[in-house]
Design an enzyme around this catalytic site. Structure first.
Site, PDB file in Angstrom:
ATOM      1  N   ASP A 102      26.127 -30.053  33.284  1.00 50.79           N
ATOM      2  CA  ASP A 102      24.741 -30.507  33.120  1.00 50.79           C
ATOM      3  C   ASP A 102      24.731 -31.636  32.092  1.00 50.79           C
ATOM      4  OD1 ASP A 102      21.880 -30.506  33.349  1.00 50.79           O
ATOM      5  OD2 ASP A 102      21.750 -29.422  31.456  1.00 50.79           O
ATOM      6  N   SER A 103      23.600 -32.338  32.013  1.00 51.44           N
ATOM      7  CA  SER A 103      23.469 -33.390  31.005  1.00 51.44           C
ATOM      8  C   SER A 103      23.435 -32.791  29.601  1.00 51.44           C
ATOM      9  CB  SER A 103      22.174 -34.160  31.247  1.00 51.44           C
ATOM     10  OG  SER A 103      21.078 -33.270  31.208  1.00 51.44           O
ATOM     11  N   TYR A 110      19.483 -37.382  31.383  1.00 53.78           N
ATOM     12  CA  TYR A 110      19.872 -38.135  32.573  1.00 53.78           C
ATOM     13  C   TYR A 110      18.639 -38.529  33.403  1.00 53.78           C
ATOM     14  CZ  TYR A 110      24.940 -36.928  32.531  1.00 53.78           C
ATOM     15  OH  TYR A 110      26.274 -36.806  32.245  1.00 53.78           O
ATOM     16  N   GLY A 111      17.633 -37.683  33.331  1.00 51.62           N
ATOM     17  CA  GLY A 111      16.520 -37.773  34.288  1.00 51.62           C
ATOM     18  C   GLY A 111      15.691 -39.038  34.220  1.00 51.62           C
ATOM     19  N   CYS A 141      22.493 -29.417  37.405  1.00 47.89           N
ATOM     20  CA  CYS A 141      21.564 -30.446  36.948  1.00 47.89           C
ATOM     21  C   CYS A 141      20.926 -31.023  38.209  1.00 47.89           C
ATOM     22  CB  CYS A 141      22.345 -31.520  36.203  1.00 47.89           C
ATOM     23  SG  CYS A 141      21.359 -32.969  35.788  1.00 47.89           S
ATOM     24  N   ASN A 142      19.615 -30.937  38.262  1.00 51.03           N
ATOM     25  CA  ASN A 142      18.927 -31.434  39.466  1.00 51.03           C
ATOM     26  C   ASN A 142      19.056 -32.945  39.612  1.00 51.03           C
ATOM     27  OD1 ASN A 142      17.019 -29.118  40.716  1.00 51.03           O
ATOM     28  ND2 ASN A 142      17.339 -28.792  38.540  1.00 51.03           N
ATOM     29  N   SER A 143      19.073 -33.651  38.482  1.00 50.30           N
ATOM     30  CA  SER A 143      19.150 -35.116  38.558  1.00 50.30           C
ATOM     31  C   SER A 143      20.490 -35.538  39.165  1.00 50.30           C
ATOM     32  CB  SER A 143      18.978 -35.722  37.161  1.00 50.30           C
ATOM     33  OG  SER A 143      17.859 -35.152  36.522  1.00 50.30           O
ATOM     34  N   GLU A 202      16.072 -29.808  24.454  1.00 51.67           N
ATOM     35  CA  GLU A 202      17.353 -30.103  23.786  1.00 51.67           C
ATOM     36  C   GLU A 202      17.235 -29.904  22.270  1.00 51.67           C
ATOM     37  OE1 GLU A 202      20.572 -31.090  24.775  1.00 51.67           O
ATOM     38  OE2 GLU A 202      19.938 -30.507  26.772  1.00 51.67           O
ATOM     39  N   CYS A 250      14.242 -28.665  37.355  1.00 51.41           N
ATOM     40  CA  CYS A 250      15.096 -29.203  36.290  1.00 51.41           C
ATOM     41  C   CYS A 250      15.633 -27.968  35.585  1.00 51.41           C
ATOM     42  CB  CYS A 250      14.272 -30.058  35.322  1.00 51.41           C
ATOM     43  SG  CYS A 250      15.215 -30.531  33.846  1.00 51.41           S
ATOM     44  N   THR A 251      16.936 -27.926  35.383  1.00 49.97           N
ATOM     45  CA  THR A 251      17.515 -26.688  34.841  1.00 49.97           C
ATOM     46  C   THR A 251      17.144 -26.463  33.371  1.00 49.97           C
ATOM     47  OG1 THR A 251      19.586 -27.915  34.483  1.00 49.97           O
ATOM     48  CG2 THR A 251      19.416 -26.576  36.478  1.00 49.97           C
ATOM     49  N   HIS A 252      16.534 -27.454  32.735  1.00 52.97           N
ATOM     50  CA  HIS A 252      16.020 -27.235  31.379  1.00 52.97           C
ATOM     51  C   HIS A 252      14.723 -26.404  31.399  1.00 52.97           C
ATOM     52  CE1 HIS A 252      18.816 -30.382  30.209  1.00 52.97           C
ATOM     53  NE2 HIS A 252      18.499 -30.227  28.949  1.00 52.97           N
TER      54      HIS A 252
HETATM   55  N1  DGL Z   1      18.765 -30.410  33.415  1.00 54.06           N
HETATM   56  C1  DGL Z   1      18.801 -31.575  34.187  1.00 54.06           C
HETATM   57  C2  DGL Z   1      18.109 -31.493  35.491  1.00 54.06           C
HETATM   58  O1  DGL Z   1      18.100 -30.421  36.050  1.00 54.06           O
HETATM   59  C3  DGL Z   1      18.743 -32.895  33.503  1.00 54.06           C
HETATM   60  C4  DGL Z   1      17.642 -33.194  32.582  1.00 54.06           C
HETATM   61  C5  DGL Z   1      17.873 -34.546  31.969  1.00 54.06           C
HETATM   62  O2  DGL Z   1      18.974 -34.758  31.458  1.00 54.06           O
HETATM   63  O3  DGL Z   1      16.958 -35.363  32.019  1.00 54.06           O
HETATM   64  O4  DGL Z   1      17.619 -32.468  36.015  1.00 54.06           O
END
Ligand code: DGL
Length: 244
Positions: free
Chosen positions: A7-8, A39-40, A70-72, A150, A180-182
């Site tokens: 993941d990011s 990353y998003g 990570c979805n992105s 974060e 988004c996994t966050h």
């Molecule tokens: N957790 C990530 C996702 O699922 C990335 C979030 C990010 O880095 O912007 O997209």
């Protein structure tokens, strides 16, 4: 059986939690690209480049499968990862849609997809949901949640203010995809704004998806976890010890 989870930042830990609970692997190598999160908000080519660099990292370990938690990354870089990986590769968007299908048979349900700008811009959730017959889909990218998470702010006034900024005035949907996994880390705050909406995230169906797609049928007594980060691994370890 060894998995590399990527993941990011810390968000992929929400997927690791499900993997550990269901004992599909005896070892998980986690890499969070904390030096370059988020990353998003980055463009497609940058996300692909970072993902291919993470792939190089995982080549140092004898992993059986790399899971882009990570979805992105799942939105933009899965094809490139698959084309260059000497092991299997999975994303989290298909498992997220599978989790929704398992819980929501009503194709008229109002669905709100929450994801990063990159994920929403890719249109991948919307496409897959439509292919599965769902009709009422809206999307929103509350990207500011990522740096807030974060920072370890899973509750409190900062999170609340950001949530109000994005959610005030939005009609309550039947179901929300935490794309988004966050976001599972702040699900309680999201539920305050949408108390009757069902929240879905990819961790919920990731094991079922991996079993179906990659025929991973063995389970193990326990899973050991090794954590790596491109910056400040101690912070990642601290959050992992709370969340897991
Ligand atoms: N957790 C990530 C996702 O699922 C990335 C979030 C990010 O880095 O912007 O997209």
């Amino acid at each position: 059986m060894r998995a590399g989870v990527y993941d990011s930042g810390i968000g992929g830990l929400t997927v690791v939690k499900s993997l550990i609970e269901q004992k599909l692997f005896d070892e998980i190598i986690y890499f969070g690209d904390t030096a370059r999160v988020p990353y998003g908000v980055k463009d497609k080519n940058t996300i692909i480049r970072y993902s291919l660099e993470a792939l190089e990292f995982f080549k140092n370990f004898d992993i059986d499968i790399m899971i882009a938690a990570c979805n992105s990354v799942s939105a933009y870089a899965i094809d490139e990862l698959k084309a260059n990986a000497p092991f299997k590769v999975s994303g989290v968007i298909e498992p997220g849609v599978m989790a929704l299908k398992n819980k929501i048979p009503n194709l008229d349900a109002n669905i709100l997809v929450l994801g990063t700008t990159a994920t929403i811009r890719s249109g991948k959730y919307e496409r897959l949901l439509k292919q599965n017959g769902y009709k009422n889909i809206n999307s929103l990218s509350p990207s500011l949640f990522v740096p807030v998470v974060e920072e370890g702010l899973f509750e409190g006034v900062v999170l609340e203010t950001v949530a109000r900024h994005y959610f005030e005035g939005i009609d309550e949907p039947d179901v929300i995809i935490l794309g988004c996994t966050h976001f599972p880390l702040i699900k309680d705050e999201i539920s305050k704004f949408f108390p009757s909406s069902l929240l879905i995230h990819s961790g919920e169906a990731v094991v079922e998806f991996l079993q179906k797609e990659f025929l991973l049928n063995q389970t193990f007594k326990q899973t050991s976890l090794k954590l790596f980060a491109s910056e400040n691994p101690d912070k990642l370890k601290k959050i992992a010890s709370v969340w897991l």
